[in-house]
Design a protein around this motif. Structure first.
Motif, short mmCIF file in Angstrom:
data_model
loop_
_atom_site.label_atom_id
_atom_site.label_comp_id
_atom_site.label_asym_id
_atom_site.label_seq_id
_atom_site.Cartn_x
_atom_site.Cartn_y
_atom_site.Cartn_z
N ARG A 1 0.83 -1.21 0.00
CA ARG A 1 0.00 0.00 0.00
C ARG A 1 0.87 1.26 0.00
N ARG A 2 1.98 1.20 0.71
CA ARG A 2 2.91 2.33 0.72
C ARG A 2 3.56 2.51 -0.65
N LEU A 3 3.90 1.40 -1.30
CA LEU A 3 4.41 1.45 -2.67
C LEU A 3 3.41 2.15 -3.58
N PHE A 4 2.15 1.72 -3.51
CA PHE A 4 1.11 2.31 -4.35
C PHE A 4 0.97 3.81 -4.08
N ALA A 5 1.02 4.19 -2.80
CA ALA A 5 0.90 5.61 -2.45
C ALA A 5 2.06 6.43 -3.02
N GLU A 6 3.27 5.89 -2.95
CA GLU A 6 4.43 6.62 -3.47
C GLU A 6 4.40 6.71 -4.99
N MET A 7 4.00 5.63 -5.66
CA MET A 7 3.87 5.70 -7.11
C MET A 7 2.81 6.73 -7.50
N SER A 8 1.72 6.78 -6.75
CA SER A 8 0.67 7.77 -7.01
C SER A 8 1.19 9.19 -6.83
N ARG A 9 2.03 9.38 -5.84
CA ARG A 9 2.56 10.72 -5.56
C ARG A 9 3.47 11.22 -6.66
#
Length: 232
Positions: A143-151
């Motif tokens: 989920r943190r990976l997804f959040a960083e890619m989104s950012r």
């Protein structure tokens, strides 16, 4: 159009022991794999890799981030008008990727950087798209990976993932469940579910099964303002 994701988080059958991954465990695992990764995994993962890069090549925009670039197997497949930056946690894997870039003259690759995908150093909106191939089940916190890619991808850009996602039942489910405690040794979660990566707010544009035997899935997500707000 958004798609409904299978809800595996509340399934009591998935309530089993899973070894916790951390950055050190991932580095150690891929230090062991670096020298043989292409021979062991290159063939079985090639179909998903080809489809992911083909999708990237069709998308508008030139700024591409490849998360978990590994030994750089995908790098020669990008169109030469794409400007690609690759990151990986494993220095040994990156060294193999750098050798590939030099040997094949891949001038469209602008950088290969040792970086933690859960804590990227890039500014917000630095890329038009980001792709993670066989990476989501490797990181400690997907989920943190997804959040960083989104950012780091601009609003309206695309997030793409190719990964093995756990079966919901049958013999493969049993094997994945049995292997779950070995995550630290393997360097990835055998029982990784799509719901471990995405939540209900994700604007999934497509889910595409990939050979061999549908073992991998290509997931494409539009990077919306709502997702970016959650990542902030």
């Amino acid at each position: 159009m958004s798609r409904t994701l299978p809800d595996l988080t509340a399934d009591p059958a998935r309530d089993h022991k899973r070894a916790v991954l951390d950055a050190g465990a991932v580095r150690d695992a891929y230090r062991r794999w670096a020298g043989v990764y292409d021979a062991v995994f290159g063939g079985v993962s090639s179909f998903g890799r080809k489809r992911a890069v083909a999708a990237v090549n069709r998308l508008p925009g030139t700024r591409v981030l490849e998360v978990g670039v590994g030994t750089g197997l995908a790098l020669p497949r990008y169109r030469r008008d794409k400007r690609v930056v690759g990151i990986d946690l494993s220095r040994e894997m990156l060294e193999k990727a750098q050798e590939r870039v030099a040997a094949e003259g891949l001038t469209h690759v602008e950088g290969l950087i040792e970086m933690d995908a859960e804590h990227m150093a890039f500014a917000d909106g630095s890329f038009d798209m980001a792709v993670a191939m066989f990476t989501a089940s490797v990181v400690p916190d997907a989920r943190r990976l997804f959040a960083e890619m989104s950012r780091v991808v601009r609003p309206g850009g695309q997030l793409l993932f190719v990964n093995h996602f756990a079966a919901q039942d049958g013999p493969r489910w049993w094997v994945e469940r049995t292997m779950a405690p070995l995550s630290r040794v393997l360097g990835w979660h055998p029982d990784f579910a799509l719901s471990d990566l995405l939540d209900a707010d994700a604007e999934v544009e497509s889910l595409e099964s990939c050979p061999p035997a549908g073992l991998f899935t290509l997931v494409q997500v539009r990077n919306s303002q709502a997702i970016q707000a959650l990542a902030a």
